[in-house]
Design a protein around this motif. Structure first.
Motif, PDB file in Angstrom:
ATOM      1  N   ARG A  26     -21.991  17.222 -23.431  1.00  0.00           N
ATOM      2  CA  ARG A  26     -21.513  16.609 -22.185  1.00  0.00           C
ATOM      3  C   ARG A  26     -22.112  17.281 -20.965  1.00  0.00           C
ATOM      4  O   ARG A  26     -22.325  16.642 -19.930  1.00  0.00           O
ATOM      5  N   LEU A  27     -22.373  18.592 -21.096  1.00  0.00           N
ATOM      6  CA  LEU A  27     -22.980  19.326 -19.990  1.00  0.00           C
ATOM      7  C   LEU A  27     -24.498  19.261 -20.023  1.00  0.00           C
ATOM      8  O   LEU A  27     -25.157  19.856 -19.168  1.00  0.00           O
ATOM      9  N   PHE A  29     -26.507  20.639 -22.203  1.00  0.00           N
ATOM     10  CA  PHE A  29     -26.816  22.057 -22.304  1.00  0.00           C
ATOM     11  C   PHE A  29     -27.047  22.415 -23.765  1.00  0.00           C
ATOM     12  O   PHE A  29     -26.481  21.784 -24.661  1.00  0.00           O
TER      13      PHE A  29
END
Length: 399
Positions: A26-27, A29
């Motif tokens: 979601r980030l 990352f």
């Protein structure tokens, strides 16, 4: 009871890794630092030390390394590797010259000895192919002019591992000069033989392995990889190198099919590998090595940027592309942990594992940021310098 505890522990690990992976996704990352932190939490000195499942996690970690290198080998054909060697070997030499010495120097300054210096040189030298590939995709740069330069450097690093890992394995095993030379000669001979077979008979090998049934293809490729990796390790070469060479030998539809089938397994066992490395690092051991890790991270981030800038300029890439190339190469990850893991298993230097963990945690977080922001910062710095030159000239002409 033991079986129930094992299922609870291992199931809890996988469930936690899944949640961490979703959070990282979601980030946008890399989940690697979160997996390492999970290992720290589950290991000795952590919040929830494991008991029944640790041995199985260790086996899963070995499979994770093998699959990481197999999948990397599947990305390249033997002809691609030969072409990269011919055209980009100067960039590979500069990459080694700028990024390996800081690690070796730090180990010697800390009084860890020459073997640890060779290991830490590898940790700081090799960029993370997985993290970098994901960052390039996220930033939409796969088709950019500088991307072949980035991939070329990564390929050369991967090839260098076929030589470096056997050397490290021999050093860690305490082998003398003669034994180490034999190990290296065997590794180079095997690598050369596999490349020759892949170039001349790659289609034949692929047809032998090929199957229209995904189940049979999965079993044959995975079984062959584990078999070759085990034989390589028995010869004190490296299981990782054996898996990498198997990946290179496969090409065409077989490589594409194996890649699709093995990707989920790779992701699963790679996550277990990072957790296993964290298990063997006591969180209390990280603060004492945090300053050296931070210093190494700053120095080697700068040297990687310089490496990429030089290689891109040599390839005729624009100034903006040069900065993007350098910033994209900063991240360290799976290879650095693999190299450090060999030393930790051999018991060379107790602080090497914590230092490598802290170093990778820093650069796997900083890497995506440098990939995104090195270009605008570099361009702004260049513009600032260009603007200051006329002003200096005017001041020089003033009476």
């Amino acid at each position: 009871m033991h079986g129930a505890v094992f299922l609870i522990e291992f199931g809890g690990i996988l469930f936690a890794l899944g949640l961490l992976g979703r959070f990282a996704g979601r980030l946008r990352f890399s989940p690697i630092p979160l997996y390492l932190l999970a290992g720290l939490a589950f290991g000795e000195g952590g919040l929830l030390p494991l008991g029944a499942s640790e041995e199985f996690v260790a086996v899963g970690a070995e499979i994770g390394v093998v699959l990481l290198l197999l999948m990397l080998g599947l990305e390249y054909t033997a002809s691609d590797l030969v072409a990269n060697l011919k055209t980009q070997y100067p960039a590979g030499a500069v990459d080694f010259a700028l990024n390996a010495p800081p690690g070796a120097a730090m180990a010697l300054l800390l009084g860890w000895g020459p073997v640890a210096a060779v290991v830490l040189a590898g940790v700081t030298w090799i960029s993370s192919s997985g993290v970098i590939a994901k960052v390039l995709g996220d930033l939409g740069r796969v088709g950019n002019r500088e991307t072949p330069v980035i991939l070329g450097i990564l390929v050369l690093e991967d090839l260098a591992m076929a030589v470096y890992l056997p050397v490290v394995t021999a050093l860690l095993a305490g082998a003398g000069l003669a034994a180490g030379s034999v190990t290296l000669a065997v590794s180079l001979s095997v690598a050369g033989l596999v490349l020759f077979v892949a170039v001349r008979f790659g289609r034949t090998v692929s047809r032998f392995v090929s199957s229209d049934d995904p189940e049979k293809l999965l079993l044959v490729v995975l079984g062959l990889t584990l078999l070759v990796a085990g034989i390589a390790q028995q010869l004190q070469v490296s299981a990782a190198v054996g898996a990498f060479l198997v990946g290179i030998a496969l090409s065409g539809e077989v490589a594409e099919g194996a890649h699709a089938l093995l990707s989920p397994l790779r992701d699963l066992f790679a996550a277990v590998f990072f957790v296993f490395f964290g298990l063997h690092t006591n969180p209390a051991d990280i603060p004492p090595v945090l300053v050296p890790a931070l210093l190494l991270a700053v120095v080697t981030a700068a040297t990687k940027i310089a490496t990429g800038y030089w290689a891109a300029r040599r390839a005729g890439v624009s100034a903006r592309g040069r900065w993007r190339t350098g910033g994209a190469l900063v991240a360290r990850g799976e290879f650095s942990i693999v190299i450090a893991g060999l030393a930790v298993t051999a018991g060379v230097q107790p602080d090497l594992g914590p230092l490598a963990t802290a170093y990778v945690l820093i650069l796997v977080v900083v890497g995506p940021l440098t990939a995104r922001f090195t270009e605008p910062l570099g361009v702004a710095f260049a513009a600032l310098r260009a603007g200051s030159r006329p002003r200096k000239a005017e001041l020089a002409r003033e009476p």
